[in-house]
Enzyme design. Structure first.
Site, PDB file in Angstrom:
ATOM      1  N   GLN A   1       4.003   4.300   3.297  1.00 14.69           N
ATOM      2  CA  GLN A   1       3.619   3.064   2.614  1.00 14.69           C
ATOM      3  C   GLN A   1       3.816   1.873   3.541  1.00 14.69           C
ATOM      4  O   GLN A   1       4.504   1.963   4.555  1.00 14.69           O
ATOM      5  CB  GLN A   1       4.411   2.893   1.325  1.00 14.69           C
ATOM      6  CG  GLN A   1       5.903   2.932   1.429  1.00 14.69           C
ATOM      7  CD  GLN A   1       6.564   3.185   0.071  1.00 14.69           C
ATOM      8  OE1 GLN A   1       6.104   3.992  -0.737  1.00 14.69           O
ATOM      9  NE2 GLN A   1       7.673   2.494  -0.183  1.00 14.69           N
TER      10      GLN A   1
ATOM     11  N   LYS B   1       4.526  -0.040   8.604  1.00 11.09           N
ATOM     12  CA  LYS B   1       4.203   1.242   7.994  1.00 11.09           C
ATOM     13  C   LYS B   1       5.410   2.160   8.151  1.00 11.09           C
ATOM     14  O   LYS B   1       5.891   2.373   9.267  1.00 11.09           O
ATOM     15  CB  LYS B   1       2.967   1.860   8.647  1.00 11.09           C
ATOM     16  CG  LYS B   1       2.530   3.158   7.977  1.00 11.09           C
ATOM     17  CD  LYS B   1       1.062   3.475   8.222  1.00 11.09           C
ATOM     18  CE  LYS B   1       0.815   3.997   9.609  1.00 11.09           C
ATOM     19  NZ  LYS B   1      -0.554   4.551   9.744  1.00 11.09           N
TER      20      LYS B   1
ATOM     21  N   ALA C   1       0.860  -1.181   0.000  1.00  9.48           N
ATOM     22  CA  ALA C   1       0.000   0.000   0.000  1.00  9.48           C
ATOM     23  C   ALA C   1       0.890   1.223   0.000  1.00  9.48           C
ATOM     24  O   ALA C   1       1.956   1.224   0.622  1.00  9.48           O
ATOM     25  CB  ALA C   1      -0.920   0.016   1.224  1.00  9.48           C
ATOM     26  N   ALA C   2       0.469   2.269  -0.714  1.00 11.01           N
ATOM     27  CA  ALA C   2       1.235   3.514  -0.757  1.00 11.01           C
ATOM     28  C   ALA C   2       0.275   4.682  -0.716  1.00 11.01           C
ATOM     29  O   ALA C   2      -0.771   4.658  -1.361  1.00 11.01           O
ATOM     30  CB  ALA C   2       2.098   3.575  -2.024  1.00 11.01           C
ATOM     31  N   ALA C   3       0.616   5.701   0.071  1.00 14.31           N
ATOM     32  CA  ALA C   3      -0.217   6.888   0.202  1.00 14.31           C
ATOM     33  C   ALA C   3       0.681   8.108   0.310  1.00 14.31           C
ATOM     34  O   ALA C   3       1.907   8.007   0.210  1.00 14.31           O
ATOM     35  CB  ALA C   3      -1.136   6.760   1.418  1.00 14.31           C
ATOM     36  N   SER C   4       0.085   9.265   0.514  1.00  9.90           N
ATOM     37  CA  SER C   4       0.849  10.505   0.474  1.00  9.90           C
ATOM     38  C   SER C   4       1.815  10.637   1.636  1.00  9.90           C
ATOM     39  O   SER C   4       2.828  11.316   1.529  1.00  9.90           O
ATOM     40  CB  SER C   4      -0.102  11.702   0.471  1.00  9.90           C
ATOM     41  OG  SER C   4      -0.917  11.691   1.631  1.00  9.90           O
ATOM     42  N   LEU C   5       1.514   9.990   2.765  1.00  5.38           N
ATOM     43  CA  LEU C   5       2.376  10.128   3.941  1.00  5.38           C
ATOM     44  C   LEU C   5       3.294   8.942   4.163  1.00  5.38           C
ATOM     45  O   LEU C   5       4.250   9.040   4.928  1.00  5.38           O
ATOM     46  CB  LEU C   5       1.527  10.339   5.203  1.00  5.38           C
ATOM     47  CG  LEU C   5       0.675  11.605   5.247  1.00  5.38           C
ATOM     48  CD1 LEU C   5       0.021  11.758   6.598  1.00  5.38           C
ATOM     49  CD2 LEU C   5       1.497  12.837   4.906  1.00  5.38           C
TER      50      LEU C   5
ATOM     51  N   ASP D   1     -11.699   7.367  11.327  1.00  4.16           N
ATOM     52  CA  ASP D   1     -11.757   7.132   9.879  1.00  4.16           C
ATOM     53  C   ASP D   1     -12.082   5.671   9.579  1.00  4.16           C
ATOM     54  O   ASP D   1     -11.290   4.949   8.983  1.00  4.16           O
ATOM     55  CB  ASP D   1     -10.420   7.522   9.248  1.00  4.16           C
ATOM     56  CG  ASP D   1     -10.500   7.578   7.730  1.00  4.16           C
ATOM     57  OD1 ASP D   1     -11.610   7.686   7.195  1.00  4.16           O
ATOM     58  OD2 ASP D   1      -9.443   7.503   7.079  1.00  4.16           O
TER      59      ASP D   1
END
Length: 668
Positions: free
Chosen positions: A219, A235, A213-217, A370
């Site tokens: 992975q 993470k 998984a990869a996101a803006s903050l 969330d």
């Protein structure tokens, strides 16, 4: 498998880029892995001394601190954020000032172009044309994405702020993605080794070659611990993201000062306060050590609940930029068809989700901010599992007490008191004239209560409330924005799994049971407020509460219709008492409730008078109602336990009676 033979983990289990079927406007905010920005934690006694150390408690240097204090009681928010801290990190030399100027230039160019297009639309009379609005909303989303993680997070926050953003733009920002290409694996592995202080081979026997998984903050990688052989998720934070975010926060606050007057007029608070709330949350999200503490706190809260799985975490392997937690092997709620075909009883799984969400909000006060479909798993044994605990928020005891009062006032249709509660909760600035707001609240509640239970849902009520927010100077504090989104998201997940599902049909039994059996005397005293309306005792309300509380023991699949029927007899509002509490196992034990009722009757002369009037209302003895209630509770009260507790508490009650009698004598 050896470390150098890194294997890619299956994409189906932790794939942040998998689109959710529930995405069409139901999940407000982020999707996929690594979504988080609030890290507010309840302090256990063992952690209090460390967590409340002066170095961890930094006063927020806001222009107006009182609204923030009202929001969160200030006593146990753990954050390193303050405007001075941000400034000291951003402006360390002349070169840093130049970087800020360049960043301001980039922001000004992109935002200026967008504002120019909006102005052109206004001149041409196209600003409210549906197609043009849709186009501009999409351009806003694309602009925020291009400007980087700070703006992506800001857009995700704005997607839940009807007090700031118009609804059509909010809907577009609801699907704002922060999935980005991963940064190099060699960099990620170097960060891991720096955080661990040792080579990866010493800690992990294998690790996925690529991020799952990869996101803006950051992975996520999948690995196997060398010492235990257990699978874990790692993470790791994206390099250089913190300096960029700090620089943007400094710019946001500097520019926000220019709009304080307008913000005070529209929202009743300075624009810089909103920036400070946002800055506090996003910096907490960047601290993975804090997220590890959040996971531990959730695990403690749900330790005795066999229906909820909270992953364990390895604090000894965690750092500010690295988190190591248990790998959850289940079915994401982004795949409802897979859940339905897995053999899991969907009704029971839905009930687990609803009750666990209510426990977070109303019992623990610490809730997952969330809970989108990508952060919730269905395990093969039917349990619900949560992941990603960076976005966590807290309701203090004071917050919960005022919320309970607001619900009691709504049930009793006391809208003036309800508007006062909005001031206490921070939705309205102190001193606000509530006169025009009271009839608006009454209309929202009356319209919602007038619908059938099948039509009554949080999205309908929220939509109407959003219109109210846009018309009056109402500001939604960040934590309550998260509460609203949490409820909307949970309801949306349930409806995706079972379209005919009605959230309140499962929530009613839990809430009624909690209101009747909670150990908090203050909460049970509010029960008496609910049972009286216009000075009259509401016999049907009490019967409905008893029926609904028993539904808490039944299966979710069968409770819906019976709960609906019980609620329908006395009105949906009468049954939907959103107070706090735990869902205890076993039968309904009302012994403590009966003891408290006896204590209050002995000590409260006004209540005794009210009950006597209730028994003789309309010039007749209500013997039938009393006998009916006794039949309802005869199996729910343990006489031996009740007598024993009354005898045990008799000296204390006697002292209170003597003091009360002495006070009356002195007054007379």
């Amino acid at each position: 498998m050896q470390l150098h033979q890194r294997q890619a983990a299956p994409q189906s289990r932790l794939d942040a880029q998998q689109p959710g079927t529930f995405a069409q406007g139901l999940a407000r905010g982020r999707r996929g892995g690594l979504r988080c920005y609030a890290a507010v934690t309840t302090l256990s006694p063992a952690r209090t001394a460390t967590a409340l150390a002066p170095s961890r408690l930094r006063p927020l240097g806001r222009v107006d601190d009182s609204p923030l204090d009202m929001d969160r009681d200030t006593c146990n928010i753990i954050s390193k954020y303050s405007p001075d801290y941000v400034k000291s990190r951003v402006l360390r030399g002349p070169g840093d000032a130049l970087l800020c100027m360049m960043r301001i230039g980039e922001i000004t160019a992109r935002v200026g172009w967008f504002v120019g297009m909006l102005y052109a639309d206004r001149l041409l009379g196209h600003e409210d044309t549906p197609d043009r609005v849709k186009l501009r909303a999409a351009e806003l989303r694309e602009m925020l994405t291009a400007l980087g993680p700070s703006f992506i997070k800001a857009g995700q926050v704005l997607a839940n702020r009807p007090d700031i953003m118009r609804e059509d733009y909010m809907n577009e920002l609801c699907v704002l993605q922060d999935d980005v290409p991963p940064f190099p694996d060699s960099v990620a592995f170097s960060i891991m080794e720096e955080q661990l202080g040792k080579r990866l081979e010493e800690v992990f026997s294998s690790i996925s070659e690529k991020p799952v998984a990869a996101a803006s903050l950051g992975q996520v990688y999948k690995a196997v611990l060398r010492d235990t052989g257990e699978e874990v998720a790692i993470k790791v934070q994206r390099p250089g993201v913190e300096p960029t975010i700090l620089r943007d926060l400094y710019i946001f606050r500097s520019i926000g000062g220019l709009f304080n007057a307008l913000s005070r007029q529209r929202l009743g608070c300075d624009a810089q306060l909103i920036v400070d709330e946002f800055g506090e949350k996003i910096l907490e999200e960047l601290d993975y050590t804090q997220e590890a503490k959040n996971i531990q706190e959730f695990e403690r809260n749900f330790r005795s609940d066999p229906t909820v799985k909270i992953p364990w975490v390895r604090p000894d392997l965690c750092g500010t930029k690295m988190l190591v937690m248990e790998w959850i092997d289940g079915i994401r709620c982004t795949a409802p068809d897979a859940i339905r075909s897995s053999g899991v009883r969907v009704d029971e799984f839905i009930k687990c989700g609803v009750v666990s969400g209510l426990r977070q909000l109303l019992e623990f006060g610490l809730f997952h901010g969330d809970p989108h479909p990508g952060n919730i798993f269905c395990l093969r044994d039917g349990r619900i599992a949560y992941v990603d605990f960076g976005n966590v928020a807290q309701l203090s005891a004071r917050n919960k007490a005022v919320l309970i009062d607001a619900v009691v006032h709504a049930v009793n249709e006391d809208y003036a008191a309800m508007a006062d509660d909005f001031i206490k909760l921070g939705f309205l600035a102190p001193g606000t004239d509530i006169t025009p707001i009271v009839p608006a609240l009454e209309k929202i509640w009356a319209d919602s209560k007038g619908q059938s239970l099948a039509d009554f849902n949080f999205r309908t009520v929220t939509s109407k409330f959003n219109e109210l927010v846009y018309q009056y100077p109402i500001r939604i504090p960040e934590r309550y924005s998260l509460v609203i989104r949490s409820l909307l998201t949970q309801e949306g997940i349930c409806m995706t799994l079972k379209p005919e599902f009605h959230f309140l049909e499962v929530a009613y039994p839990y809430v009624a049971r909690r209101l009747l059996t909670d150990e908090d005397p203050a909460l049970r005293e509010r029960l008496f407020q609910v049972l009286f309306q216009d000075g009259k005792f509401q016999w049907k309300r009490l019967e409905n509460l008893l029926h609904l509380a028993r539904e808490g023991n039944g299966a979710a699949g069968g409770s819906g219709g019976r709960a609906a029927a019980a609620a329908g007899e006395g009105g949906a509002a009468d049954a939907s008492l959103a107070a706090g509490g735990s869902l205890s196992g076993g039968g309904l034990d009302l012994s403590d409730t009966a003891k408290d009722a006896l204590r209050v009757l002995l000590l409260d002369e006004k209540l005794r008078t009210q009950l006597m009037l209730a028994l003789t209302e309309d010039n007749k003895l209500h013997i039938a109602e009393v006998l009916n209630l006794l039949r309802l509770v005869q199996n729910d009260i343990n006489p031996q336990k009740l007598v024993g507790e009354v005898v045990r508490d008799a000296p204390a009650i006697g002292r209170q009676l003597l003091l009360s009698w002495a006070d009356r004598v002195l007054v007379s």
